[in-house]
Design an enzyme around this catalytic site. Structure first.
Site, mmCIF file in Angstrom:
data_model
loop_
_atom_site.group_PDB
_atom_site.id
_atom_site.type_symbol
_atom_site.label_atom_id
_atom_site.label_comp_id
_atom_site.label_asym_id
_atom_site.label_seq_id
_atom_site.Cartn_x
_atom_site.Cartn_y
_atom_site.Cartn_z
ATOM 1 N N ASP A 307 0.845 -1.189 0.000
ATOM 2 C CA ASP A 307 0.000 0.000 0.000
ATOM 3 C C ASP A 307 0.882 1.240 0.000
ATOM 4 O OD1 ASP A 307 -2.574 -0.967 -0.126
ATOM 5 O OD2 ASP A 307 -2.703 -1.315 2.025
ATOM 6 N N ARG A 382 -15.635 5.580 -4.193
ATOM 7 C CA ARG A 382 -14.395 6.354 -4.130
ATOM 8 C C ARG A 382 -14.652 7.852 -4.101
ATOM 9 N NH1 ARG A 382 -11.512 5.101 -8.683
ATOM 10 N NH2 ARG A 382 -9.636 6.053 -7.866
ATOM 11 N N MET A 383 -15.733 8.240 -3.399
ATOM 12 C CA MET A 383 -15.990 9.659 -3.150
ATOM 13 C C MET A 383 -16.857 9.776 -1.903
ATOM 14 S SD MET A 383 -18.703 10.635 -6.170
ATOM 15 C CE MET A 383 -20.284 9.793 -6.327
ATOM 16 N N SER A 384 -16.853 10.981 -1.323
ATOM 17 C CA SER A 384 -17.688 11.270 -0.158
ATOM 18 C C SER A 384 -18.260 12.669 -0.345
ATOM 19 C CB SER A 384 -16.853 11.183 1.131
ATOM 20 O OG SER A 384 -15.811 12.148 1.110
ATOM 21 N N ASP A 518 -6.079 -4.214 6.049
ATOM 22 C CA ASP A 518 -6.705 -4.008 7.354
ATOM 23 C C ASP A 518 -8.223 -3.883 7.296
ATOM 24 O OD1 ASP A 518 -6.933 -1.571 6.146
ATOM 25 O OD2 ASP A 518 -5.879 -0.425 7.695
#
Length: 682
Positions: A307, A382-384, A518
């Protein structure tokens, strides 16, 4: 990490290992190691012969036979001691974990909410699905997921790390571990396991390794050792009739000594210890491996999926600039960006709020008074963003916002595309902000590549390991950071499905893949990877999918995991090389001594100039036993490891352990022969 490290030869462990070594003399234990079982049978046979000779029932030297018997028993005991020491270290580490388990009562809730009625029950009576309340000062009674509340948790009993961590409902930080302590506030937890199945229970079982299964490479090596043992057993068995036919029959004691010196007893006696010690060293790095198979696989890995955030970069991306689209005021962009980030608790989200405040004195607003609805980030969208009255504000990756705008009837401006490319070329991450169908502009997020990481990747490349950076950034940003960090490849705009597909692609090419994760969305990829290191701070699903758990929750640990795995394989290979080279040297001591009377011409092989056949045989048997003792620290600690290519590593080990394995017996056997001769024992 502050977990106490055990000394290599801890006195208390040595005492217990000596007792365990004697207990392991049972044939029910010995038969599991075929090589050492042959030595055990030989020891028993020569002991019976010595007793018979001492009683006059048989002719022969009772003193010589007894001396050989004693050192054959020592050979078995030393091999048992090596295994017992490795197991003892693991059990000591497990006992330190058992101290974490405490008998306690739990507040079991009748309904999954903070103000529900509480029943006080013993913690061991809790079952999967039960809901409990824990408050400041309480020990968390079970593994579970936080469904309400947020609290500071002391996980030092599990991780060894003194700094408290935050656990809260929602997201990837909702998983809690039984045995940890609440420092502040409260949590409502739904238990995810039954008694005896908790993470701590599994850790203890894994560390104790009472039922440790042999790894594939270990099984293959054991088969090779058995084959060599059978060959030498048959060869030795055929010698007696030949010698008897010549009129100078070789005694059974000499034949047993010959067989024990011919078969690979050194690696046979240390093989189990190497495997157990490998898992113990992994725990020393604060990583729990589910099996020796996982540790071994780590040594064979040739692709690392890393990552970007936290592994390659420092992971604290900060908003550095607002870049408005044509016709949009920077203040308008900053206002929308701040609104979309008010409920975003990530470092990036908080930095956007702070930057808007610094640039335009825009203050945080109360979401409840605004009657706003926060839209959380997901790996799929993949957005908020936020919905306020008729306003629909979103921030996210370029592709995600492009799809969102086009779905609402708008179009993505060409000038914003150019800005995105420019930001990405500079190694920053562009977040696009849109309101409804209109693109307002870009937020530039800067991250910093960790110092020294490029050199570490160069070392991995030397070892034939390919590094692949995984990031949610767009391709331009990913390419810039990948070039700066020195990785071999990258996967941009990564989704859980893309990660899984990439792992399968590499595996279809015959490669072994390692990765960290995770979140619940990482679980499919973790389950697919050959070496899957789950973060202890991650979700229960991630920890169950992985075959290792990093108690420090440090993604960079994956590189250390690979090093430990390679060290275990190198230790096994090096000691196997040393053992076989040892045997070659021992032939020059024992074969001339055993058959000089039958075939006098073999005397020319006595290149060491040993005093007599008896001293030569006894010296070889003594050396065969003592070399196991001298190699125990190396088996437990592992050989020194350097990041070299496979060919360079092979050359180095052949010089050190191959040539060393040839020379050491010549020196050792000659020295023992001199001591026996000078002392008058032979």
């Amino acid at each position: 990490m502050s977990r106490k490290q055990l000394a290599l030869l801890e006195p208390t462990l040595v005492r217990q290992a000596l007792l365990d070594a004697v207990k392991k003399l049972s044939p029910m234990v010995q038969w599991r190691n075929p090589v050492m079982f042959i030595v055990w049978v030989g020891s028993l046979l020569t002991t019976l012969l010595a007793i018979a000779m001492a009683g006059g029932a048989l002719t022969g030297s009772a003193t010589f036979t007894a001396a050989v018997s004693i050192w054959l028993w020592f050979t078995v005991l030393f091999a048992n001691f090596a295994e017992a020491m490795a197991e003892g270290r693991s059990k000591a580490q497990a006992n330190s974990l058992k101290g974490v388990k405490k008998t306690a009562f739990a507040r079991k809730l009748r309904a999954p909410q903070h103000d529900a009625t509480v029943d006080h029950v013993p913690a061991e009576d809790l079952r999967k699905g039960d809901v409990v309340l824990v408050e400041a000062g309480d020990i968390i009674p079970c593994d579970g997921e936080v469904i309400e509340g947020g609290a500071s948790v002391d996980e030092s009993a599990i991780t060894g790390e003194s700094a408290p961590v935050i656990r809260e409902s929602g997201g990837d930080f909702a998983s809690v571990t039984g045995g940890t302590r609440i420092l502040s506030d409260w949590l409502v937890i739904r238990c995810s396991v039954n008694p005896g199945e908790t993470f701590l229970d599994r850790m203890i079982a894994m560390v104790e390794g009472a039922q440790r299964r042999k790894t594939p490479n270990e099984i293959a090596l054991t088969i090779l050792l058995i084959a060599l043992t059978l060959v030498f057993l048959l060869a030795t068995a055929t010698i007696w009739p030949f010698s008897a036919w010549s009129g100078n029959a070789v005694s059974v004691t000499v034949l047993v000594a010959l067989l024990v010196c011919l078969i690979p007893t050194t690696i046979g006696g240390l093989l189990s210890a190497i495997g157990v010690a490998g898992m113990s060293r992994m725990l020393g790095a604060n990583v729990i491996a589910t099996s020796g198979r996982a540790v071994e696989a780590a040594g064979d890995v040739d692709v690392l999926l890393l990552d970007k955030t936290g592994t390659i970069t420092l992971g604290n991306r900060q908003a550095s600039a607002f870049l408005p689209a044509r016709g949009v005021e920077e203040r308008t962009l900053a206002d929308a960006a701040q609104l979309s980030s008010l409920a975003d608790e990530t470092p990036e989200g908080r930095s956007i709020v702070v930057l808007a405040k610094q640039r335009f004195n825009l203050r945080e607003r109360d979401l409840q008074s605004l009657h706003a609805t926060f839209v959380p980030f997901t790996a799929q969208t993949r957005m908020s963003g936020i919905n306020i009255d008729q306003r629909m504000i979103r921030k996210g990756s370029v592709d995600a916002i492009r799809r969102h705008v086009e779905a609402n009837g708008g179009h993505f401006p060409a000038d914003v595309d150019k800005q995105v490319e420019e930001v990405a070329r500079q190694g920053a991450t562009p977040l696009v902000v849109a309101e409804g169908e209109k693109v307002l502009g870009i937020i530039s997020l800067k991250d910093i590549v960790k110092g020294g990481i490029k050199e570490r990747f160069a070392q991995l490349r030397k070892m034939g390991i390919k590094t692949v950076m995984i990031t949610g950034d767009n391709r331009l940003t990913a390419a810039a950071i990948a070039a700066e960090a020195g990785v071999d490849d990258f996967l941009a705009e990564a989704t859980p499905e893309a990660k899984l597909a990439l792992i399968r692609q590499y595996q279809s090419e015959g490669r072994l893949v390692a990765m960290t994760g995770d979140g619940t969305n990482d679980a499919p990829a973790l389950a697919q990877a050959d070496v899957a290191v789950a973060m202890n701070s991650g979700t229960q699903a991630a920890k169950e999918a992985g075959n290792m758990v990093d108690l420090d929750s440090n993604p960079t640990k994956l590189i250390e995991v690979v090093h430990i795995g390679k060290q275990m394989l190198m230790t096994r290979g090096s000691l196997t090389t040393f053992s076989i080279a040892n045997d070659v040297a021992k032939y020059f001591a024992i074969i001339p001594a055993a058959f000089a009377a039958v075939y006098p011409q073999l005397a020319m092989l006595n290149v060491m100039g040993l005093h007599s056949p008896s001293s030569a045989i006894l010296s070889a048997v003594i050396f065969n036993a003592l070399i196991i003792v001298f190699l125990i620290p190396l088996a437990l600690k592992g050989v020194s490891y350097r990041p070299l290519s496979a060919s360079a590593m092979l050359r180095r080990n052949l010089w050190i352990y191959g040539l060393g394995g040839l020379l050491v017996p010549f020196i050792g056997i000659k020295a023992i022969d001199l001591l026996l001769t000078l002392s008058g024992l032979v």
